[in-house]
Write an enzyme that holds these catalytic residues in place. Structure first.
Site, PDB file in Angstrom:
ATOM      1  N   GLY A   1       0.836  -1.206   0.000  1.00  0.00           N
ATOM      2  CA  GLY A   1       0.000   0.000   0.000  1.00  0.00           C
ATOM      3  C   GLY A   1       0.869   1.253   0.000  1.00  0.00           C
TER       4      GLY A   1
ATOM      5  N   ILE B   1       0.438   4.222   6.028  1.00  0.00           N
ATOM      6  CA  ILE B   1      -0.313   5.188   6.847  1.00  0.00           C
ATOM      7  C   ILE B   1      -0.776   4.555   8.152  1.00  0.00           C
ATOM      8  CG2 ILE B   1      -1.122   6.515   4.842  1.00  0.00           C
ATOM      9  CD1 ILE B   1      -3.929   5.226   5.364  1.00  0.00           C
ATOM     10  N   ASP B   2      -0.725   3.211   8.239  1.00  0.00           N
ATOM     11  CA  ASP B   2      -1.364   2.517   9.362  1.00  0.00           C
ATOM     12  C   ASP B   2      -0.599   2.616  10.683  1.00  0.00           C
ATOM     13  OD1 ASP B   2      -3.242   1.674   7.481  1.00  0.00           O
ATOM     14  OD2 ASP B   2      -2.084  -0.118   6.991  1.00  0.00           O
TER      15      ASP B   2
ATOM     16  N   VAL C   1      18.110   8.001  -3.131  1.00  0.00           N
ATOM     17  CA  VAL C   1      18.856   8.290  -4.372  1.00  0.00           C
ATOM     18  C   VAL C   1      19.945   9.329  -4.105  1.00  0.00           C
ATOM     19  CG1 VAL C   1      18.653   9.302  -6.691  1.00  0.00           C
ATOM     20  CG2 VAL C   1      16.948   7.632  -5.886  1.00  0.00           C
TER      21      VAL C   1
ATOM     22  N   GLU D   1     -11.095   0.718  10.926  1.00  0.00           N
ATOM     23  CA  GLU D   1     -11.585  -0.325  10.008  1.00  0.00           C
ATOM     24  C   GLU D   1     -11.335  -1.730  10.552  1.00  0.00           C
ATOM     25  OE1 GLU D   1      -9.642  -0.346   6.163  1.00  0.00           O
ATOM     26  OE2 GLU D   1      -7.636  -0.321   7.051  1.00  0.00           O
TER      27      GLU D   1
HETATM   28  P1  ADP Z   1       2.541  -4.157   2.693  1.00  0.00           P
HETATM   29  O1  ADP Z   1       3.996  -4.155   2.392  1.00  0.00           O
HETATM   30  O2  ADP Z   1       1.943  -2.789   2.585  1.00  0.00           O
HETATM   31  O3  ADP Z   1       2.236  -4.876   3.986  1.00  0.00           O
HETATM   32  P2  ADP Z   1       1.577  -6.496   1.201  1.00  0.00           P
HETATM   33  O4  ADP Z   1       1.317  -7.297   2.413  1.00  0.00           O
HETATM   34  O5  ADP Z   1       0.601  -6.519   0.098  1.00  0.00           O
HETATM   35  O6  ADP Z   1       1.796  -4.939   1.529  1.00  0.00           O
HETATM   36  O7  ADP Z   1       2.991  -6.964   0.632  1.00  0.00           O
HETATM   37  C1  ADP Z   1       3.544  -6.371  -0.527  1.00  0.00           C
HETATM   38  C2  ADP Z   1       4.192  -7.435  -1.382  1.00  0.00           C
HETATM   39  O8  ADP Z   1       5.274  -8.020  -0.654  1.00  0.00           O
HETATM   40  C3  ADP Z   1       3.287  -8.606  -1.749  1.00  0.00           C
HETATM   41  O9  ADP Z   1       2.469  -8.343  -2.850  1.00  0.00           O
HETATM   42  C4  ADP Z   1       4.321  -9.680  -2.069  1.00  0.00           C
HETATM   43  O10 ADP Z   1       4.831  -9.531  -3.378  1.00  0.00           O
HETATM   44  C5  ADP Z   1       5.433  -9.377  -1.068  1.00  0.00           C
HETATM   45  N1  ADP Z   1       5.277 -10.282   0.082  1.00  0.00           N
HETATM   46  C6  ADP Z   1       4.372 -10.227   1.076  1.00  0.00           C
HETATM   47  N2  ADP Z   1       4.502 -11.253   1.940  1.00  0.00           N
HETATM   48  C7  ADP Z   1       5.521 -12.006   1.469  1.00  0.00           C
HETATM   49  C8  ADP Z   1       6.148 -13.216   1.893  1.00  0.00           C
HETATM   50  N3  ADP Z   1       5.751 -13.864   2.997  1.00  0.00           N
HETATM   51  N4  ADP Z   1       7.171 -13.697   1.145  1.00  0.00           N
HETATM   52  C9  ADP Z   1       7.591 -13.042   0.048  1.00  0.00           C
HETATM   53  N5  ADP Z   1       7.040 -11.913  -0.413  1.00  0.00           N
HETATM   54  C10 ADP Z   1       6.027 -11.391   0.279  1.00  0.00           C
END
Ligand code: ADP
Length: 319
Positions: A11, A126-127, A24, A222
């Site tokens: 997100g 943001i969480d 960078v 939420e």
């Molecule tokens: P956030 O980083 O905001 O928590 P997500 O949980 O959707 O968002 O994770 C982002 C991306 O990180 C996922 O779409 C996936 O590609 C990768 N990811 C999440 N969990 C795993 C995991 N256990 N092993 C490898 N890659 C992961």
């Protein structure tokens, strides 16, 4: 280390651009080359990778979203997906990777680190739900967006003598709801960390009603449940004219606040320093205004905690 990569994942949050800029510029300051990886891990597997220059990150510190885009990738969660990513990292000669995102993105970073690619995580969400840092990048901006919206809702709640339930984001964490509730003088706050307080909320509304109070704002995280459903439950229990507003994705956008820009600049730059120091599999954070770093996976086993004193205070101030 001479060549590093940076990506944003999961997100998005306001301030991610400021973090990319810091990575960078700090890397170039230390005579390293930096590659921007577009669309998160999905783009990494596909080789959507471009060299960044000083000018690539000009005029972005004030912009919401992320110029590197973000994506979620199921394929990257598989061994095969991670091998593909490593092939691309090898092809571009990238020796270390900075991942700006939430806990899911950190789990991905850990997988690459275990396969020999040093990764550093920068908490962007943001969480505010990442253990090991007092604040995540984007939390402060989202909080201010919520405050702005609730101020407006309060005007109309007063005119029409209504009770408003405002659903805010935060996934399983109550931070946004708690901070917004305190900042906005909400009558009640419903957060996942205090799941049993619904009856107290109803009792407080009834007490207010009995002493002639005409309007109330209830902030619902939420993670507690659906705003519409809670609005109905409150209406049924109190017979008040109850309306529901779900703030939704406006909370994820907008120009980052000064706090988030400074936080993102500090954390992004620190991540580059860690790679230079030969560290891997770490997450950078801020605790009591000091930059810190933790093992990226071990830290995620700690429960996320909210400040229950703040919760208590918000109840005391909204009697
Ligand atoms: P956030 O980083 O905001 O928590 P997500 O949980 O959707 O968002 O994770 C982002 C991306 O990180 C996922 O779409 C996936 O590609 C990768 N990811 C999440 N969990 C795993 C995991 N256990 N092993 C490898 N890659 C992961």
């Amino acid at each position: 280390m001479k060549r590093i990569g940076v990506l944003t994942s999961g997100g998005d949050s306001p301030g991610m651009n400021a973090a990319v800029r810091a990575v960078v510029r700090k890397a170039i300051f230390h005579d390293m080359e930096v590659f921007g990886i577009y669309n998160g891990y999905q783009g990494l597997m596909e080789g959507n990778i471009k060299k960044m220059e000083l000018g690539s990150v000009g005029d972005i510190i004030q912009r919401g979203g992320t110029i590197l885009y973000s994506a979620r990738s199921e394929e990257f969660k598989t061994e095969q997906g991670q091998e593909k990513a490593i092939e691309q990292l090898n092809k571009f000669g990238i020796e270390g990777l900075i991942v700006i995102g939430g806990d899911g993105s950190f789990r991905g970073a850990e997988k690459l680190t275990k396969k020999g690619y040093p990764c550093i995580g920068v908490p962007g969400t943001i969480d505010n739900d990442i253990p090991g840092t007092d604040y995540t990048i984007g939390f402060d901006t989202a909080l201010n967006t919520i405050i702005d919206a609730i101020d407006k809702i309060r005007d109309t709640a007063t005119s029409h003598e209504r009770t408003y339930v405002v659903e805010v984001m935060g996934r399983n964490a109550g931070d946004l709801a708690l901070w917004a509730g305190l900042a906005d003088g909400a009558e009640s706050i419903l957060i996942p960390e205090r799941p049993d307080d619904f009856e107290d909320v109803i009792n407080k509304l009834k007490r207010g009603q009995a002493r002639g109070k005409k309007h109330s704002i209830i902030i619902l995280a939420e993670g507690v449940g659906n705003g519409m459903e809670y609005g109905q439950r409150i209406k049924d229990a109190t017979d008040m004219d109850t309306r529901v507003t779900v703030l939704g994705h406006i909370q994820r956008g907008g120009s980052p606040s000064g706090f988030d820009r400074v936080l993102a600049s500090r954390l992004g730059a620190r991540a580059v320093d860690l790679l230079i120091e030969g560290k891997a599999g770490r997450m950078v954070g801020i605790q009591q205004n000091k930059l810190v770093d933790h093992d990226i996976i071990e830290i995620l086993t700690h429960p996320h905690e909210i400040d229950l004193n703040m919760y208590k205070l918000s109840n005391e101030l909204s009697i």
